[in-house]
Design a protein around this motif. Structure first.
Motif, mmCIF file in Angstrom:
data_model
loop_
_atom_site.group_PDB
_atom_site.id
_atom_site.type_symbol
_atom_site.label_atom_id
_atom_site.label_comp_id
_atom_site.label_asym_id
_atom_site.label_seq_id
_atom_site.Cartn_x
_atom_site.Cartn_y
_atom_site.Cartn_z
ATOM 1 N N GLU B 221 38.129 30.522 59.014
ATOM 2 C CA GLU B 221 37.406 31.329 58.036
ATOM 3 C C GLU B 221 36.398 32.248 58.695
ATOM 4 N N ASP B 242 41.081 37.254 53.582
ATOM 5 C CA ASP B 242 40.517 37.540 52.258
ATOM 6 C C ASP B 242 41.593 37.520 51.180
ATOM 7 N N LEU B 245 42.571 33.975 50.389
ATOM 8 C CA LEU B 245 41.574 33.285 49.567
ATOM 9 C C LEU B 245 41.567 33.831 48.140
ATOM 10 N N ARG B 249 42.144 32.325 44.383
ATOM 11 C CA ARG B 249 41.082 32.379 43.386
ATOM 12 C C ARG B 249 41.667 32.580 41.985
ATOM 13 N N GLN B 313 34.844 28.267 44.102
ATOM 14 C CA GLN B 313 35.769 29.022 44.950
ATOM 15 C C GLN B 313 36.466 28.050 45.908
ATOM 16 N N ASP B 315 37.842 26.886 49.384
ATOM 17 C CA ASP B 315 37.680 27.321 50.768
ATOM 18 C C ASP B 315 39.067 27.291 51.422
#
Lengths: 285, 330
Positions: B221, B242, B245, B249, B313, B315
């Motif tokens: 990350e 990004d 992730l 989301r 969120q 990880d």
């Protein structure tokens, strides 16, 4: 929780180097680096070598004392010394080569050395030079100390350098064969023990080959160093010329045997390296 | 062979734009002798120059096999691997000059030699002159804080220092690509931090392309611009960190904290409640955020005191676990 990397400031990469070409000079430079590394590694642990130097002299003198039933038979010492020098060169040189290779394969440095633009045989030759220097040191001491202790000398004859040079090539080729085995199998130690035991028994280190039964002498000639030792002792002690040992077949057999061993070593290394790359065993067993 | 990189205009994590990918893998397959299934199965990846690329997957997924093929240590059954445009198999000498590697579970350097001797040796192996290798070794050892102890044998170093020497040896010829297989495994926090700083510096300041495998998701990350996840030999995700992730989301989780006990009401599917001290935490995933607001309204109707409502969120570890436990993408 998420944390993201800061925005990259990507700068142009360095000019890409692709300039390495295999030439005698470039190969020699890498070979020199390999030899230097090998010698530094060997000298980092000198005690093992010192012990081997002691063993090499004590073993020979003890062996001759037993063979002479409690005395050192001086007439047999010059011939057997030629053979024992070949034995120690073979035994210790190949031991250093094989032990280092197995250790490096297990440790991972062998794999690292393969990530070079140079072909793998260059490194193997470098290792061979290092191992030979270790073997040579032991062979020289194992020959000179008994000469000093017993007062026996080996007569010098330039013609004998030809068959003895072939003993050296014999040893290097055999060491390369064992190294080729070590590329694919850690069990090479057993093979090393087997062959070096046979060599000390049968190459003339205990007594000259002429004193062995004929059938055993024939078997012995298939072992590395035996033919070379036989040819060398014929020149040194029987007064034979190179022409004599050529015409009676000793030298041609020695040449053929040496050439076969060199070719076999090269083929085996190439095959085992290719297989190791195919099977993923280059950096591990 | 020229490679150009540039950072595109705009905000956020930039993607490197390049004419030639630093690493290009196409249709890579490796089946070991005697195995029924391939360890690496038709993998294709393109790593832009100047990026830190995380190559993730559970043990035995095919990460190390791929790195070994890239390093020329293992022959592929089929497919192509290019390093800065050079074919690892057919243009081996040129390809070997494009990268340095630190391999997993391996010493990588000679413990009987000093750091200085190691770097000179590996420099010569990569085709450097002695003078060039010495100058570069000095630069690296000073940069890694090892200069004062350069003459000591590496075997006497701490694990972190040994790993620093391994990284330095991989960088000795200043290669544009660095392959790091679990570079922080077994390192303590401080040594991990040092190696991570180095990786960051290599990419951000030196423009190197770094391909990194690790099981430490915080490392990924923090460092990786782009991530590929491999499972059972197949790449199941390949996108920017990004993007990866944000994709997950879409299935965001929510958490509602209420004071005291949970009132008598039925929770929506996928929601659970747990008591932490004086607070009850109701959490779960929803496909439509409206469901959460409905839940909050229902809680208030039951006179519950809602302390907070938050979107949880995921990880990268959540994402990774979700990916590798998901259905196979055959």
């Amino acid at each position: 929780m998420t944390s993201t990397a800061s925005p990259a400031v990507v700068r142009p990469v360095q000019p890409v180097r692709t300039d390495w070409k295999l030439t005698p000079l470039s190969a020699l430079r890498i070979l020199r680096a390999e030899v230097r590394k090998g010698l530094l590694s060997q000298l980092a642990h000198p005690m093992g070598h010192i012990i081997m130097l002691v063993i090499s002299t004590v073993l020979y003198l003890g062996m001759q004392y037993v063979m002479g039933q409690g005395t050192l038979r001086r007439e047999l010492i010059p011939q057997t010394l030629v053979a024992i020098s070949g034995y120690w060169f073979l035994h210790y040189g190949s031991l250093v080569m094989v032990a280092d290779l197995v250790e490096e394969k297990r440790g991972g440095t062998y794999a690292q050395s393969q990530m070079s633009p140079a072909p793998p045989w260059v490194f193997m030759l470098g290792r061979l030079v290092t191992a030979s220097l270790a073997g040579l040191a032991v062979a020289v001491v194992a020959t000179l100390v008994p000469m000093l202790v017993t007062g026996v000398t080996i007569p010098l004859n330039a013609a004998a350098l030809v068959p003895y040079a072939l003993v050296v090539v014999n040893v290097l080729a055999f060491t390369f064969v064992l190294a080729a085995v070590a590329v694919s199998s850690p069990m090479v130690g057993a093979l090393h023990s087997l062959f070096t035991s046979l060599v000390i028994l049968l190459n003339g280190s205990m007594m000259p080959l002429a004193l062995y039964p004929d059938w055993l002498a024939v078997v012995a000639r298939f072992l590395p160093t035996t033919l070379g030792v036989e040819a060398t002792t014929k020149v040194l002690f029987d007064g034979k010329s190179l022409g004599d040992i050529w015409s009676e077949g000793t030298l041609p057999w020695l040449l053929a045997y040496t050439l076969a061993l060199v070719l076999f070593g090269g083929w085996l290394f190439s095959r085992n390296h290719r297989r190791a790359v195919r099977d993923g065993r280059l950096g591990q067993y | 062979m020229s490679t150009q990189t540039q950072a595109p205009a705009g905000s956020g994590r930039p993607e490197a734009v390049t004419t030639t990918p630093a690493i290009e893998i196409s249709g890579l397959t490796k089946t070991y002798g005697g195995a029924d299934t391939p360890s690496v199965d038709n993998v294709s990846l393109s790593v832009p120059a100047g990026t830190v690329f995380g190559f993730l997957g559970p043990n035995g997924a095919g990460k190390t096999t791929t790195i070994k093929i890239l390093s020329g240590l293992l022959a592929a059954s089929s497919g192509k691997t290019l390093l800065n445009g050079y074919d690892v198999t057919r243009q081996r000498a040129a390809a070997m000059q494009q990268f340095g590697a630190v391999l997993e579970g391996s010493r990588n350097v000679y413990w009987t030699l000093s750091a200085w001797q190691n770097l000179l040796y590996f420099g010569r192996l990569k085709g450097m002159t002695a003078a060039h290798a010495a100058a570069r070794a000095e630069e690296l050892l000073k940069g890694l804080d090892l200069w004062e102890r350069r003459e000591e044998s590496v075997g006497g170093y701490s694990r972190g220092m040994q790993q620093k020497v391994a990284v330095a040896a991989a960088l000795i010829a200043d290669p544009p690509i660095v392959l790091l297989d679990e570079p922080t495994i077994g390192l303590d926090v401080e040594a991990t931090r040092t190696v991570m700083e180095w990786i960051r510096t290599l990419s951000r300041e030196r423009g190197k392309t770094v391909l990194l495998t690790t099981h430490q998701m915080n490392v990924v990350e923090e460092l990786c611009d782009r991530v590929a996840v491999i499972r059972k030999g197949k790449v199941i995700a390949d996108m920017s960190t990004d993007q990866l992730l944000s994709q997950f989301r879409e299935r965001d989780a929510y958490e509602v904290r209420i004071e005291g006990d949970l009132p008598e009401l039925s929770l929506p599917p996928n929601f659970t409640a747990r008591r932490v001290d004086d607070t009850t935490i109701v959490s779960g995933r929803v496909s439509d955020p409206q469901e959460v607001y409905t839940l909050v309204d229902r809680l208030r109707d039951q006179r519950a005191v809602v302390q907070s409502l938050a979107q949880v969120q995921p990880d990268l570890e959540d994402v990774f676990m979700g990916l590798i436990k998901g259905p196979a993408h055959d």
